[in-house]
Design a protein around this motif. Structure first.
Motif, PDB file in Angstrom:
ATOM      1  N   ILE A  34      19.955 -30.305  18.400  1.00  0.00           N
ATOM      2  CA  ILE A  34      20.202 -28.978  18.979  1.00  0.00           C
ATOM      3  C   ILE A  34      21.450 -28.319  18.397  1.00  0.00           C
ATOM      4  O   ILE A  34      21.441 -27.118  18.098  1.00  0.00           O
ATOM      5  CB  ILE A  34      20.304 -29.083  20.511  1.00  0.00           C
ATOM      6  CG1 ILE A  34      18.947 -29.514  21.082  1.00  0.00           C
ATOM      7  CG2 ILE A  34      20.741 -27.756  21.109  1.00  0.00           C
ATOM      8  CD1 ILE A  34      18.982 -29.829  22.560  1.00  0.00           C
ATOM      9  N   ALA A  35      22.541 -29.070  18.235  1.00  0.00           N
ATOM     10  CA  ALA A  35      23.794 -28.460  17.784  1.00  0.00           C
ATOM     11  C   ALA A  35      23.671 -27.847  16.381  1.00  0.00           C
ATOM     12  O   ALA A  35      24.039 -26.676  16.191  1.00  0.00           O
ATOM     13  CB  ALA A  35      24.924 -29.495  17.836  1.00  0.00           C
ATOM     14  N   PRO A  36      23.160 -28.562  15.374  1.00  0.00           N
ATOM     15  CA  PRO A  36      22.985 -27.920  14.057  1.00  0.00           C
ATOM     16  C   PRO A  36      22.000 -26.752  14.101  1.00  0.00           C
ATOM     17  O   PRO A  36      22.205 -25.745  13.426  1.00  0.00           O
ATOM     18  CB  PRO A  36      22.457 -29.058  13.176  1.00  0.00           C
ATOM     19  CG  PRO A  36      22.906 -30.311  13.849  1.00  0.00           C
ATOM     20  CD  PRO A  36      22.855 -30.009  15.312  1.00  0.00           C
ATOM     21  N   LEU A  37      20.945 -26.910  14.906  1.00  0.00           N
ATOM     22  CA  LEU A  37      19.965 -25.831  15.040  1.00  0.00           C
ATOM     23  C   LEU A  37      20.631 -24.565  15.563  1.00  0.00           C
ATOM     24  O   LEU A  37      20.461 -23.467  15.011  1.00  0.00           O
ATOM     25  CB  LEU A  37      18.849 -26.272  15.978  1.00  0.00           C
ATOM     26  CG  LEU A  37      17.677 -25.303  16.161  1.00  0.00           C
ATOM     27  CD1 LEU A  37      16.708 -25.412  15.006  1.00  0.00           C
ATOM     28  CD2 LEU A  37      16.948 -25.586  17.472  1.00  0.00           C
ATOM     29  N   ALA A  38      21.422 -24.718  16.635  1.00  0.00           N
ATOM     30  CA  ALA A  38      22.077 -23.558  17.246  1.00  0.00           C
ATOM     31  C   ALA A  38      23.109 -22.944  16.310  1.00  0.00           C
ATOM     32  O   ALA A  38      23.199 -21.706  16.189  1.00  0.00           O
ATOM     33  CB  ALA A  38      22.739 -23.977  18.558  1.00  0.00           C
ATOM     34  N   ALA A 111      13.787 -21.349   9.261  1.00  0.00           N
ATOM     35  CA  ALA A 111      13.517 -22.483   8.374  1.00  0.00           C
ATOM     36  C   ALA A 111      14.787 -23.272   8.086  1.00  0.00           C
ATOM     37  O   ALA A 111      14.787 -24.515   8.120  1.00  0.00           O
ATOM     38  CB  ALA A 111      12.893 -21.984   7.069  1.00  0.00           C
ATOM     39  N   MET A 112      15.894 -22.577   7.832  1.00  0.00           N
ATOM     40  CA  MET A 112      17.140 -23.280   7.549  1.00  0.00           C
ATOM     41  C   MET A 112      17.646 -24.003   8.793  1.00  0.00           C
ATOM     42  O   MET A 112      18.287 -25.067   8.684  1.00  0.00           O
ATOM     43  CB  MET A 112      18.188 -22.299   7.028  1.00  0.00           C
ATOM     44  CG  MET A 112      19.239 -22.953   6.160  1.00  0.00           C
ATOM     45  SD  MET A 112      18.572 -23.631   4.621  1.00  0.00           S
ATOM     46  CE  MET A 112      18.703 -22.221   3.543  1.00  0.00           C
ATOM     47  N   SER A 113      17.372 -23.466   9.966  1.00  0.00           N
ATOM     48  CA  SER A 113      17.759 -24.143  11.214  1.00  0.00           C
ATOM     49  C   SER A 113      17.001 -25.456  11.362  1.00  0.00           C
ATOM     50  O   SER A 113      17.576 -26.485  11.749  1.00  0.00           O
ATOM     51  CB  SER A 113      17.474 -23.235  12.406  1.00  0.00           C
ATOM     52  OG  SER A 113      18.131 -21.995  12.282  1.00  0.00           O
ATOM     53  N   VAL A 114      15.725 -25.433  11.052  1.00  0.00           N
ATOM     54  CA  VAL A 114      14.912 -26.657  11.093  1.00  0.00           C
ATOM     55  C   VAL A 114      15.421 -27.656  10.057  1.00  0.00           C
ATOM     56  O   VAL A 114      15.456 -28.874  10.309  1.00  0.00           O
ATOM     57  CB  VAL A 114      13.429 -26.308  10.859  1.00  0.00           C
ATOM     58  CG1 VAL A 114      12.592 -27.568  10.701  1.00  0.00           C
ATOM     59  CG2 VAL A 114      12.891 -25.464  12.008  1.00  0.00           C
ATOM     60  N   ALA A 115      15.830 -27.158   8.903  1.00  0.00           N
ATOM     61  CA  ALA A 115      16.384 -28.048   7.876  1.00  0.00           C
ATOM     62  C   ALA A 115      17.664 -28.709   8.368  1.00  0.00           C
ATOM     63  O   ALA A 115      17.894 -29.905   8.127  1.00  0.00           O
ATOM     64  CB  ALA A 115      16.652 -27.263   6.594  1.00  0.00           C
ATOM     65  N   ALA A 116      18.519 -27.947   9.057  1.00  0.00           N
ATOM     66  CA  ALA A 116      19.779 -28.509   9.560  1.00  0.00           C
ATOM     67  C   ALA A 116      19.522 -29.648  10.539  1.00  0.00           C
ATOM     68  O   ALA A 116      20.197 -30.692  10.494  1.00  0.00           O
ATOM     69  CB  ALA A 116      20.605 -27.413  10.229  1.00  0.00           C
ATOM     70  N   SER A 117      18.548 -29.476  11.429  1.00  0.00           N
ATOM     71  CA  SER A 117      18.202 -30.554  12.359  1.00  0.00           C
ATOM     72  C   SER A 117      17.689 -31.779  11.608  1.00  0.00           C
ATOM     73  O   SER A 117      18.009 -32.918  11.951  1.00  0.00           O
ATOM     74  CB  SER A 117      17.146 -30.070  13.353  1.00  0.00           C
ATOM     75  OG  SER A 117      17.664 -29.063  14.189  1.00  0.00           O
ATOM     76  N   GLY A 118      16.894 -31.545  10.570  1.00  0.00           N
ATOM     77  CA  GLY A 118      16.384 -32.662   9.771  1.00  0.00           C
ATOM     78  C   GLY A 118      17.489 -33.415   9.062  1.00  0.00           C
ATOM     79  O   GLY A 118      17.461 -34.654   8.975  1.00  0.00           O
ATOM     80  N   VAL A 119      18.474 -32.685   8.546  1.00  0.00           N
ATOM     81  CA  VAL A 119      19.622 -33.345   7.902  1.00  0.00           C
ATOM     82  C   VAL A 119      20.355 -34.221   8.904  1.00  0.00           C
ATOM     83  O   VAL A 119      20.752 -35.358   8.604  1.00  0.00           O
ATOM     84  CB  VAL A 119      20.574 -32.283   7.300  1.00  0.00           C
ATOM     85  CG1 VAL A 119      21.889 -32.925   6.869  1.00  0.00           C
ATOM     86  CG2 VAL A 119      19.917 -31.600   6.112  1.00  0.00           C
ATOM     87  N   GLY A 120      20.550 -33.694  10.122  1.00  0.00           N
ATOM     88  CA  GLY A 120      21.222 -34.479  11.157  1.00  0.00           C
ATOM     89  C   GLY A 120      20.468 -35.762  11.489  1.00  0.00           C
ATOM     90  O   GLY A 120      21.074 -36.846  11.591  1.00  0.00           O
ATOM     91  N   LEU A 121      19.161 -35.664  11.652  1.00  0.00           N
ATOM     92  CA  LEU A 121      18.373 -36.854  11.983  1.00  0.00           C
ATOM     93  C   LEU A 121      18.354 -37.855  10.831  1.00  0.00           C
ATOM     94  O   LEU A 121      18.338 -39.078  11.054  1.00  0.00           O
ATOM     95  CB  LEU A 121      16.949 -36.441  12.344  1.00  0.00           C
ATOM     96  CG  LEU A 121      16.790 -35.733  13.694  1.00  0.00           C
ATOM     97  CD1 LEU A 121      15.340 -35.337  13.918  1.00  0.00           C
ATOM     98  CD2 LEU A 121      17.272 -36.621  14.842  1.00  0.00           C
TER      99      LEU A 121
END
Length: 511
Positions: A34-38, A111-121
């Motif tokens: 959630i945090a990177p997404l937001a 799309a970049m928000s989804v990428a940020a969550s993926g990087v975190g995971l």
């Protein structure tokens, strides 16, 4: 002591622990998602309109996505086949939400928000929750990520797909031959490649990661099958788009190479620390190849074949630097007894990011501003003036708003872009262009940055006719172009309109 007396003690010993007695990974992962997404959404929405301006490549997206699907397909047969799937997707999005500036750019923000969550995971799996949170928060702060999160092009979507394909790869390695996991990996990679074929370079980075990690043979075999499927699915697009190589003829050398070199060096330095060692794939072994190899391969092709390196073509390389920086900060935090130095470093980095972040949200941050170019043509031109593009390919620079050229006559245009299924339309033969130019006393000429080739007969006719029969009346410089008004030598007064009542003089059918 009786058995009954001992029973309560045994019960206390074997009873399962309550949820409060051991940490649950759920909340940590939720924060990492959630945090990177937001943060990415917040940064993406900040200044997203850029003062209601648009740059050239976005204008191409805007124009093509407003055509129907059949015209998009027919246009792709002539040019820009590599982006055809993206234009089709944007056409559907425009149909659902309207074709405005926000609709053009919001898909990239999401799309970049989804990428940020993926990087975190990814970092959570490879180096732990704190490294995951840090990597996920670093990613949207990177200047290149901030830039392309606000552009109506395919690069943010490609970055998101490569990120989640990489996550699918890491998750699939421990499960060896679970075919459905590898099918998810392969299909995600294929979709990324169909949106932009240079995403296939991430496939090479993944292969190097698996080889260096010495994964078991079943894993290598499963990845090879998935990779072969991606290459097979991409091959038709790669073969046909190779015939449209003139689309990258504007690249005279590596474009924005400095950013790639800086992050590559920083990433390799970070990788020297003992970063996350969880699982069969180490974080540095995953991150360094995806950071370095795609750009390095493009650079090699640029030197050996033809210039083709542009930093946005390998935007997904930022996955690697975000992973390495996040894991390195986690390592640094664990090594430091005092957190004061860490907080000072964070504050210094954030302060350094403020100027580029502000700059990226201005019209001047892009190589051209088609809104300003079109407005200048409208201001400098008068009803009945002739209009000339040098070269004709840059007719796209004023096509975003037809009102800017409504009262001008496009002197070289034989067939408009939509009906000809092209971007810039079809131009008249060279001798006809020269003849039409001589019918006008005033011509507004649009020159894009980089000039134009005089080997093309049409462009040679335009330039020679201007030089022999017209004089420059005034030039306005705008971001990415020059708008010049020319008047006939024999007429010192810059009055508008054609010299004769020719059919094309009113600017109607030939615009």
């Amino acid at each position: 002591m009786s058995l009954d007396a001992r029973a309560p003690a045994v019960a206390r010993t074997v009873s399962p622990p309550t949820p409060g007695r051991r940490p649950s990974p759920g909340p940590a992962k939720a924060v990492v998602v959630i945090a990177p997404l937001a943060l990415t959404i917040a940064l993406g929405l900040w200044g997203i309109r850029r003062q209601n301006t648009m740059w050239g490549d976005e204008s191409v997206t805007y124009q093509l996505a407003h055509r129907d699907l059949s015209r998009i397909w027919h246009t792709a047969q002539h040019m820009d086949l590599v982006h055809a799937l993206y234009y089709a997707a944007m056409h559907e999005i425009f149909g659902l939400f309207g074709g405005g500036l926000l609709t053009l750019r919001l898909p990239s923000v999401l799309a970049m928000s989804v990428a940020a969550s993926g990087v975190g995971l990814l970092a959570v799996r490879l180096a732990g929750p704190r490294a995951g949170l840090l990597a996920g928060l670093v990613f949207p702060l990177l200047p290149q990520v901030q830039k392309y999160a606000q552009e109506g092009r395919s690069y943010a979507m490609v970055c998101a797909l490569v990120t989640w394909a990489t996550y699918a790869l890491v998750v699939s390695v421990p499960h060896r031959a679970r075919w459905w996991r590898w099918a998810v990996y392969g299909s995600t990679m294929l979709l990324a490649c169909l949106l932009h074929e240079f995403a296939v370079l991430a496939l090479v980075a993944h292969g190097v990661t698996l080889v260096v990690s010495r994964v078991p043979r079943p894993v290598m075999r499963a990845w090879s099958v998935a990779a072969a499927g991606v290459v097979a699915g991409l091959s038709p697009l790669a073969i046909y788009s190779a015939g449209q190589s003139e689309q990258v003829s504007w690249i005279g050398g590596p474009v924005r190479l400095r950013y790639f070199l800086v992050v590559a060096v920083v990433g390799v330095v970070c990788a020297r620390a003992p970063l996350g060692v969880r699982g069969p794939v180490r974080l540095s072994v995953l991150a360094v190849p995806i950071l370095v190899l795609p750009g390095l391969l493009l650079l090699t092709a640029s030197f050996l074949v033809r210039p083709i390196f542009v930093d946005r073509y390998v935007l997904y390389s930022n996955i690697g630097i975000a992973l390495l920086l996040g894991a390195w900060m986690d390592y640094f935090h664990r090594r430091q007894r005092s957190s004061r130095i860490a907080w000072i470093a964070v504050a210094a980095v954030l302060a350094a990011l403020v100027p580029p972040s502000l700059s990226l949200r201005t019209p001047q941050s892009r190589s051209n501003d088609v809104t300003a170019i079109g407005a200048t043509v409208r201001e400098e031109g008068r009803p009945g003036d002739g209009l000339l593009y040098l070269p004709g390919l840059h007719r796209t620079l004023t096509a975003g708003n037809p009102e800017d050229t409504r009262f001008l006559t496009d002197l070289a245009l034989a067939q408009d872009p939509v009906s000809s299924n092209t971007l810039a339309g079809v131009e008249l033969p060279a001798q006809d262009i020269a003849a039409r130019m001589l019918e006008f006393d005033r011509i507004v000429a649009v020159r894009a940055g980089g000039g134009h080739s005089l080997t093309n007969p049409r462009e040679k006719a335009k330039t020679s006719t201007l030089r022999r029969h017209f004089r420059e009346y005034g030039t306005t410089h705008v971001n990415g172009a020059r708008v010049t008004v020319y008047v006939r030598d024999h007429d010192p007064s810059p009055k508008a309109g054609p010299r004769s009542n020719s059919p094309g003089a009113s600017g109607g059918a030939m615009r």
